[in-house]
Design an enzyme around this catalytic site. Structure first.
Site, mmCIF file in Angstrom:
data_model
loop_
_atom_site.group_PDB
_atom_site.id
_atom_site.type_symbol
_atom_site.label_atom_id
_atom_site.label_comp_id
_atom_site.label_asym_id
_atom_site.label_seq_id
_atom_site.Cartn_x
_atom_site.Cartn_y
_atom_site.Cartn_z
ATOM 1 N N THR A 198 0.819 -1.206 0.000
ATOM 2 C CA THR A 198 0.000 0.000 0.000
ATOM 3 C C THR A 198 0.856 1.261 0.000
ATOM 4 O O THR A 198 0.342 2.375 -0.010
ATOM 5 C CB THR A 198 -0.934 0.014 1.228
ATOM 6 O OG1 THR A 198 -0.155 -0.192 2.417
ATOM 7 C CG2 THR A 198 -1.977 -1.088 1.117
ATOM 8 N N HIS A 256 8.115 0.092 6.435
ATOM 9 C CA HIS A 256 8.689 0.982 7.450
ATOM 10 C C HIS A 256 9.087 0.157 8.669
ATOM 11 O O HIS A 256 8.943 -1.072 8.685
ATOM 12 C CB HIS A 256 7.716 2.114 7.809
ATOM 13 C CG HIS A 256 6.372 1.649 8.313
ATOM 14 N ND1 HIS A 256 6.204 1.039 9.525
ATOM 15 C CD2 HIS A 256 5.143 1.727 7.753
ATOM 16 C CE1 HIS A 256 4.938 0.760 9.717
ATOM 17 N NE2 HIS A 256 4.255 1.162 8.652
ATOM 18 N N HIS A 266 7.305 -2.782 10.260
ATOM 19 C CA HIS A 266 7.309 -4.105 9.641
ATOM 20 C C HIS A 266 8.510 -4.952 10.063
ATOM 21 O O HIS A 266 8.603 -6.119 9.662
ATOM 22 C CB HIS A 266 7.333 -3.975 8.107
ATOM 23 C CG HIS A 266 6.107 -3.332 7.535
ATOM 24 N ND1 HIS A 266 6.122 -2.075 6.967
ATOM 25 C CD2 HIS A 266 4.822 -3.765 7.438
ATOM 26 C CE1 HIS A 266 4.901 -1.770 6.540
ATOM 27 N NE2 HIS A 266 4.098 -2.769 6.821
ATOM 28 N N LYS A 302 -7.954 0.842 11.384
ATOM 29 C CA LYS A 302 -7.777 2.091 10.649
ATOM 30 C C LYS A 302 -8.968 2.991 10.946
ATOM 31 O O LYS A 302 -10.112 2.540 10.992
ATOM 32 C CB LYS A 302 -7.692 1.829 9.141
ATOM 33 C CG LYS A 302 -6.513 0.946 8.726
ATOM 34 C CD LYS A 302 -5.204 1.663 8.931
ATOM 35 C CE LYS A 302 -4.031 0.852 8.392
ATOM 36 N NZ LYS A 302 -3.806 -0.404 9.091
ATOM 37 N N ARG A 315 -9.066 3.333 3.412
ATOM 38 C CA ARG A 315 -7.902 3.684 2.604
ATOM 39 C C ARG A 315 -8.343 4.177 1.225
ATOM 40 O O ARG A 315 -9.391 3.783 0.712
ATOM 41 C CB ARG A 315 -7.004 2.459 2.384
ATOM 42 C CG ARG A 315 -6.332 1.904 3.633
ATOM 43 C CD ARG A 315 -5.547 0.668 3.238
ATOM 44 N NE ARG A 315 -4.952 -0.015 4.369
ATOM 45 C CZ ARG A 315 -3.729 0.229 4.837
ATOM 46 N NH1 ARG A 315 -3.006 1.173 4.267
ATOM 47 N NH2 ARG A 315 -3.252 -0.456 5.855
ATOM 48 N N GLN A 357 -7.976 -12.638 3.196
ATOM 49 C CA GLN A 357 -6.773 -13.108 3.886
ATOM 50 C C GLN A 357 -6.955 -14.543 4.371
ATOM 51 O O GLN A 357 -6.005 -15.323 4.377
ATOM 52 C CB GLN A 357 -6.428 -12.188 5.055
ATOM 53 C CG GLN A 357 -5.065 -12.510 5.668
ATOM 54 C CD GLN A 357 -4.554 -11.426 6.588
ATOM 55 O OE1 GLN A 357 -4.709 -10.244 6.321
ATOM 56 N NE2 GLN A 357 -3.937 -11.835 7.695
ATOM 57 N N ASP A 368 -2.385 -6.530 15.244
ATOM 58 C CA ASP A 368 -3.621 -6.054 14.630
ATOM 59 C C ASP A 368 -4.159 -7.032 13.586
ATOM 60 O O ASP A 368 -5.274 -6.861 13.084
ATOM 61 C CB ASP A 368 -3.416 -4.676 14.004
ATOM 62 C CG ASP A 368 -2.338 -4.649 12.928
ATOM 63 O OD1 ASP A 368 -1.518 -5.587 12.878
ATOM 64 O OD2 ASP A 368 -2.311 -3.693 12.138
ATOM 65 N N LYS A 422 1.269 4.768 16.484
ATOM 66 C CA LYS A 422 1.802 3.489 16.075
ATOM 67 C C LYS A 422 3.284 3.610 15.752
ATOM 68 O O LYS A 422 3.709 4.501 15.041
ATOM 69 C CB LYS A 422 1.020 2.983 14.846
ATOM 70 C CG LYS A 422 1.333 1.563 14.425
ATOM 71 C CD LYS A 422 0.420 1.171 13.280
ATOM 72 C CE LYS A 422 0.736 -0.209 12.748
ATOM 73 N NZ LYS A 422 -0.146 -0.580 11.624
ATOM 74 N N LYS A 452 5.693 5.436 12.778
ATOM 75 C CA LYS A 452 5.290 6.759 12.345
ATOM 76 C C LYS A 452 5.579 7.742 13.480
ATOM 77 O O LYS A 452 5.350 7.457 14.641
ATOM 78 C CB LYS A 452 3.792 6.782 12.003
ATOM 79 C CG LYS A 452 3.449 5.922 10.791
ATOM 80 C CD LYS A 452 1.981 6.044 10.471
ATOM 81 C CE LYS A 452 1.644 5.369 9.142
ATOM 82 N NZ LYS A 452 1.850 3.936 9.168
ATOM 83 N N THR A 453 6.112 8.891 13.123
ATOM 84 C CA THR A 453 6.429 9.906 14.115
ATOM 85 C C THR A 453 5.831 11.227 13.671
ATOM 86 O O THR A 453 5.304 11.352 12.571
ATOM 87 C CB THR A 453 7.953 10.088 14.277
ATOM 88 O OG1 THR A 453 8.455 10.744 13.099
ATOM 89 C CG2 THR A 453 8.649 8.757 14.449
#
Length: 422
Positions: free
Chosen positions: A43, A48, A51, A85, A89, A179, A200, A235, A238-239
């Site tokens: 996606t 990042h 992962h 989320k 998306r 999935q 998650d 999370k 991410k900053t």
């Protein structure tokens, strides 16, 4: 059960959030070489640091002789996983997905061994089987085995349904079935007995186990790694300054290294356990000595080096160390042009310069000073450096000030820098 059992090792390192039927799974992996998988939806064009844990866990299984399968969600990324989320998306075009798939596949190949015999890693794409399936087949082969009542009570779905401003579309609602079918196909075709993922993903993994049990009367297993969040609840990965990517072209190795140098001290030894392959005994020894002078900063450096080496390799780590020596210890003779280009990317603030009158103007343009008057005072106070050399009076820039004919490092004190790019 031996403390050196793989599941125990994962647990002792804090790498298990959920696990199903641990005793049976332990027996299976102790007596057999199994296939396991983890999926990654393309996606974005890069993974990042969020992962890293599932990738490291796959690697740990491979080291112990098991076969990791990486599933790229070429099909599922067209839908989008709604798990926790806040909103739906944006749907990306398949051409973009294909480009991102190629980039992420190359990243993943760096972490696992794809040429080591029977337990060589395998890279697959779920678009292989979904492109051959029509909606009626999917509803008959998959949909009939799932209760809407159960699906709607999943916490990830309930969270979205409770938001009247967002809700959840049927498209995203169906994601867990896609999935689940992935796990079913991988078990049927590749004898995969274990799926791993972030915490998650627990609901999606459970759906796959349910489908296999209903259709094949087989027991398979799920294991999730912690979903890390920072102290502000954001999370991990991410900053406020943006996502920390694994792609060196999106987050430079220097910025990546500095991210780990700036973590909260309380996380150092936990992160050493979960993100590195350093032995537990060595980590415990370091933690016992943390009150020794400078030990905390030394352990942060140790952590940053280990993770940077894991993600970017020894050569990029050496570049990071040269940049650090240049910025903080004024070792200018070691710096290379590529290091300065990395600094320009996202290491420190930089500005493009064509013509400039003098040092005072440069300080104002670089925001190291608010005015020429303040710049003059800074220079007089001996707080300004050009390429790590103190400047005691206003200065007209010359060619010798341009490293590699292109870069000039302007510094105020020890921590405030700007790279002038001519």
């Amino acid at each position: 059960m031996s403390e050196f059992n793989l599941i125990n090792i994962l647990r002792n390192r804090g790498l298990i959030s959920h696990i199903t039927n641990e005793d049976n799974l332990n027996k299976l992996i102790q007596n057999n070489s199994i296939s396991l998988y983890c999926g990654f939806d393309p996606t974005e064009e890069s993974l990042h640091i969020g992962h890293l844990l599932p990738l490291i866990t796959l690697k740990r299984f491979q080291i112990e002789g098991h076969k990791p399968i990486v599933l790229i969600g070429g099909a599922t990324s067209l839908i989008g996983d709604p798990s926790f989320k806040k909103k739906e998306r944006d749907l990306n075009h398949i051409n973009i997905i294909n480009i991102w798939t190629e980039k992420i596949s190359k990243q993943i190949a760096y972490f696992l061994d794809f040429n080591c015999g029977q337990n060589s890693a395998v890279l697959l794409n779920n678009n292989t089987w979904f492109k051959e399936m029509n909606i009626l087949s999917f509803l008959r082969e998959v949909g009939k085995y799932f209760s809407i009542n159960t699906m709607i009570n999943r916490s990830a779905v309930k969270q979205r349904i409770s938001r009247p401003d967002q809700g959840i579309s049927f498209t995203e609602f169906s994601y867990t079935l896609l999935q689940a079918y992935d796990f079913f196909i991988l078990h049927k075709r590749y004898q995969v007995y274990l799926q791993i993922g972030g915490a998650d993903q627990w609901g999606n993994i459970s759906s796959g186990m349910h489908l296999i049990n209903r259709k094949m009367k087989k027991e398979v297993y799920g294991l999730t790694v912690p979903l890390l969040t920072q102290s502000n609840g954001i999370k991990f990965g991410k900053t406020e300054l943006g996502t920390i990517w694994l792609d060196a072209n999106k987050t430079s190795p220097y910025k990546f290294y500095q991210f780990w140098m700036n973590i909260d001290d309380s996380n150092i030894y936990y992160f050493l356990k979960i993100f590195t392959f350093v032995s537990i005994l060595e980590i415990q020894k370091r933690e016992q000595q943390k009150y020794i002078k400078n030990q905390i900063i030394n352990d942060k450096i140790f952590l940053a080096k280990n993770i940077t080496r894991l993600v970017h390799g020894e050569e990029k780590l050496l570049a990071v160390e040269r940049i650090t020596e240049f910025l903080f210890f004024k070792k200018i003779h070691q710096i290379q042009k590529s290091d300065l280009e990395q600094l320009k990317q996202d290491g420190i603030p930089s500005i493009n310069i064509s013509m400039i009158k003098d040092l005072q103007e440069a300080l104002v343009l670089s925001s190291l000073a608010t005015s020429r008057t303040q710049a003059k005072k800074m220079i007089s106070a001996n707080s300004i450096s050009i390429n790590t050399k103190k400047i005691k009076q206003n200065h007209l820039f010359e060619n010798k000030d341009k490293l590699f004919g292109k870069f000039t490092l302007l510094s105020r004190g020890k921590k405030n820098h700007c790279l002038l790019c001519w």
